[in-house]
Design an enzyme around this catalytic site. Structure first.
Site, PDB file in Angstrom:
ATOM      1  N   ASP A   8       4.163  -6.143   9.701  1.00 33.62           N
ATOM      2  CA  ASP A   8       5.192  -5.777  10.683  1.00 33.62           C
ATOM      3  C   ASP A   8       5.097  -6.643  11.932  1.00 33.62           C
ATOM      4  OD1 ASP A   8       6.360  -3.846   9.141  1.00 33.62           O
ATOM      5  OD2 ASP A   8       5.304  -2.164  10.078  1.00 33.62           O
ATOM      6  N   THR A  65      -1.219   7.462  -0.752  1.00 25.86           N
ATOM      7  CA  THR A  65      -2.450   7.347  -1.548  1.00 25.86           C
ATOM      8  C   THR A  65      -3.285   6.130  -1.169  1.00 25.86           C
ATOM      9  OG1 THR A  65      -1.359   5.994  -3.209  1.00 25.86           O
ATOM     10  CG2 THR A  65      -1.265   8.396  -3.514  1.00 25.86           C
ATOM     11  N   ARG A  67       0.853  -1.194   0.000  1.00 26.46           N
ATOM     12  CA  ARG A  67       0.000   0.000   0.000  1.00 26.46           C
ATOM     13  C   ARG A  67       0.875   1.224   0.000  1.00 26.46           C
ATOM     14  NH1 ARG A  67      -4.766   0.686   4.236  1.00 26.46           N
ATOM     15  NH2 ARG A  67      -3.039   1.186   5.603  1.00 26.46           N
ATOM     16  N   ASP A 118      -0.201  -3.036  12.068  1.00 23.80           N
ATOM     17  CA  ASP A 118       0.287  -3.454  10.758  1.00 23.80           C
ATOM     18  C   ASP A 118       0.587  -4.955  10.798  1.00 23.80           C
ATOM     19  OD1 ASP A 118       2.062  -2.004   8.181  1.00 23.80           O
ATOM     20  OD2 ASP A 118       2.260  -4.134   8.654  1.00 23.80           O
TER      21      ASP A 118
HETATM   22  C1  PRP Z   1      -1.346  -4.689   4.364  1.00 17.77           C
HETATM   23  C2  PRP Z   1      -2.205  -5.934   4.460  1.00 17.77           C
HETATM   24  C3  PRP Z   1      -3.003  -5.870   3.198  1.00 17.77           C
HETATM   25  C4  PRP Z   1      -3.220  -4.395   3.019  1.00 17.77           C
HETATM   26  C5  PRP Z   1      -4.611  -4.057   3.434  1.00 17.77           C
HETATM   27  O1  PRP Z   1      -0.282  -4.884   3.508  1.00 17.77           O
HETATM   28  O2  PRP Z   1      -1.439  -7.104   4.566  1.00 17.77           O
HETATM   29  O3  PRP Z   1      -2.366  -6.434   2.079  1.00 17.77           O
HETATM   30  O4  PRP Z   1      -2.264  -3.714   3.863  1.00 17.77           O
HETATM   31  O5  PRP Z   1      -4.884  -2.723   3.198  1.00 17.77           O
HETATM   32  P1  PRP Z   1      -5.920  -2.239   2.094  1.00 17.77           P
HETATM   33  O6  PRP Z   1      -7.131  -3.101   2.239  1.00 17.77           O
HETATM   34  O7  PRP Z   1      -6.159  -0.822   2.460  1.00 17.77           O
HETATM   35  O8  PRP Z   1      -5.286  -2.399   0.738  1.00 17.77           O
HETATM   36  P2  PRP Z   1       0.883  -3.837   3.323  1.00 17.77           P
HETATM   37  O9  PRP Z   1       0.640  -2.984   2.133  1.00 17.77           O
HETATM   38  O10 PRP Z   1       1.154  -3.136   4.611  1.00 17.77           O
HETATM   39  O11 PRP Z   1       2.097  -4.758   2.909  1.00 17.77           O
HETATM   40  P3  PRP Z   1       2.852  -5.904   3.729  1.00 17.77           P
HETATM   41  O12 PRP Z   1       1.885  -7.057   3.881  1.00 17.77           O
HETATM   42  O13 PRP Z   1       3.991  -6.229   2.848  1.00 17.77           O
HETATM   43  O14 PRP Z   1       3.272  -5.338   5.057  1.00 17.77           O
HETATM   44  N1  URA Z   2      -2.866  -3.044   6.756  1.00 18.10           N
HETATM   45  C1  URA Z   2      -2.560  -3.505   7.989  1.00 18.10           C
HETATM   46  O1  URA Z   2      -1.619  -4.302   8.149  1.00 18.10           O
HETATM   47  N2  URA Z   2      -3.313  -3.106   9.029  1.00 18.10           N
HETATM   48  C2  URA Z   2      -4.338  -2.275   8.889  1.00 18.10           C
HETATM   49  O2  URA Z   2      -4.998  -1.941   9.883  1.00 18.10           O
HETATM   50  C3  URA Z   2      -4.642  -1.790   7.604  1.00 18.10           C
HETATM   51  C4  URA Z   2      -3.883  -2.203   6.559  1.00 18.10           C
END
Ligand code: PRP
Ligand code: URA
Length: 209
Positions: free
Chosen positions: A203, A108, A104, A200
């Site tokens: 993380d 944006t 994400r 997150d």
């Molecule tokens: C997180 C989560 C989803 C996304 C959800 O991923 O694992 O994929 O955010 O958010 P959304 O519904 O608003 O798109 P992130 O982009 O943080 O990546 P990561 O899993 O690599 O940490």
């Molecule tokens: N992605 C995450 O990991 N946590 C949230 O709450 C939203 C998006």
């Protein structure tokens, strides 16, 4: 809400509460997500096709049920989808596995793709998409679009937490794809995080905070 099933077994609720807690360390968080994925996976695979075959028990010959048809495809949305993937593979070790790398954009909230590798034959396979968090749903919507581009038709979306805003957006974009979640939380905050949520997921899963 339409097209969403909340799987709120007491064991899931208990384990999810442990995951939400700020002080839960990475190793426990990862184990809990794997355990919950077993419980979610049990429900989500309820309609897998079966066929009966003749086998011999130590006592007699009998007809018995086995999974049939094209093998299930599990598609992990990286990174956090891998936290659900391991437990789903415990249940269905013969499943084929795909990965879609999306992050994400923090400003944006648009999903940016960096990796795409999925099994062949998706048009004939049941497909289960895995991502613990459905927040704005931008990531899940983009991932399902990519899967549909390569012909997938029988798709389910599995997450741990979903925001009402994300469910609405996902249902609008993909009304044919049912969502399975352990909880529908209250809302999104100004940064697109699920509230109360668990922070997150990537993380917390990998200790990269
Ligand atoms: C997180 C989560 C989803 C996304 C959800 O991923 O694992 O994929 O955010 O958010 P959304 O519904 O608003 O798109 P992130 O982009 O943080 O990546 P990561 O899993 O690599 O940490
Ligand atoms: N992605 C995450 O990991 N946590 C949230 O709450 C939203 C998006």
């Amino acid at each position: 809400m339409e097209n969403v099933t909340v799987i709120d077994h007491p064991l899931i609720q208990h384990k999810l509460s442990l995951m939400r807690r700020r002080e839960t360390p990475t190793n426990e968080f990862r184990v809990l997500l794997r355990e919950i994925s077993h419980l979610l996976g049990y429900e989500v695979t309820r309609d897998l096709e079966l066929e009966t075959r003749t086998i011999e028990t130590p006592l007699t010959e009998t007809r018995s049920a086995f999974l049939s048809g094209k093998k299930l495809a599990l598609i992990s949305i990286l990174r956090a989808g891998n936290g659900l993937l391991e437990g789903m593979l415990d249940l269905v070790p013969s499943a084929r596995v795909g990965h879609i790398g999306l992050y994400r954009d923090p400003d944006t909230l648009v999903a940016v793709e960096y990796y795409f590798k999925v099994p062949e034959g998706l048009p004939e396979r049941p497909v289960i998409m895995l991502d613990p968090m459905l927040a704005t749903a931008n990531s899940a919507i983009a991932a399902v679009e990519r899967i549909k581009e390569v012909g997938a038709r029988n798709i389910k979306m599995v997450c741990l937490l979903a925001a009402p805003e994300g469910i609405r957006a996902f249902n609008t974009a993909h009304p044919d794809v049912p969502i399975f979640t352990a909880s529908i939380d209250e809302r999104l905050d100004h940064h697109g995080y699920i509230v109360p949520g668990l922070g997150d997921a990537g993380d917390r899963l990998y200790g990269t905070q």
